[in-house]
Design a protein around this motif. Structure first.
Motif: not given
Length: 158
Positions: A115-119, A127-135, A140-149
């Motif tokens: 798997l290639t995991v990209s952020v 103290d807060h980060c917003v990331y776009g991510f994909s696997l 072949q795309p498997l999963l993608d989205g956005r997250a707040m940490v």
């Protein structure tokens, strides 16, 4: 020395990653850093193929588990950002929200190869980060989205 943080990260393996994130033992899911920069990073993982992956349920690894793979890449990126700033690494972080998640497969355990995991760090206020991510796997795309940490989250006792 700080200038080398990003170039030194490339090619580093699981033990190096585990020394920088809170996930240990079999829960350290990432195998190797492919690329790293202040804007984001990419890692590869093959732990989705191991029968004793601790996230498996009923012998299967659902696609939503890919969010944990991405969260670990975010944690590693955050640790490297702290190193670049000469700041103390975050002791505790929480995945506050995930949004716009698209799952292009139902399971990860039947995906062949790494798997290639990209952020991609879209915003960081310290103290807060917003990331776009994909696997992806083999392009072949498997999963993608956005997250707040949230970083350095206060710990409460129960």
């Amino acid at each position: 020395m700080l200038d080398n943080i990003w170039t030194d990260a490339k090619g580093q393996t699981r033990d190096w990653i585990a020394a920088r994130i809170p996930h240990q033992g079999q829960m350290c899911l990432l195998a190797r850093v492919v690329s790293a920069s202040p804007g984001g990073l990419a890692c590869v993982a093959d732990s989705h193929l191991t029968p004793d992956n601790p996230m498996r349920l009923g012998g299967q690894l659902g696609a939503s588990c890919g969010i944990e793979y991405a969260a670990q890449a975010m944690a590693l990126h955050g640790a490297l950002m702290a190193d670049q700033r000469g700041a103390e690494r975050s002791k505790m972080g929480f995945l506050v929200s995930v949004r716009a998640v698209s799952m292009h497969v139902s399971r990860l355990d039947d995906v062949a190869g790494e798997l290639t995991v990209s952020v991609l760090c879209e915003a960081d206020n310290g103290d807060h980060c917003v990331y776009g991510f994909s696997l992806n796997a083999g392009g072949q795309p498997l999963l993608d989205g956005r997250a707040m940490v949230m970083l350095n989250a206060p710990q409460t006792s129960s």
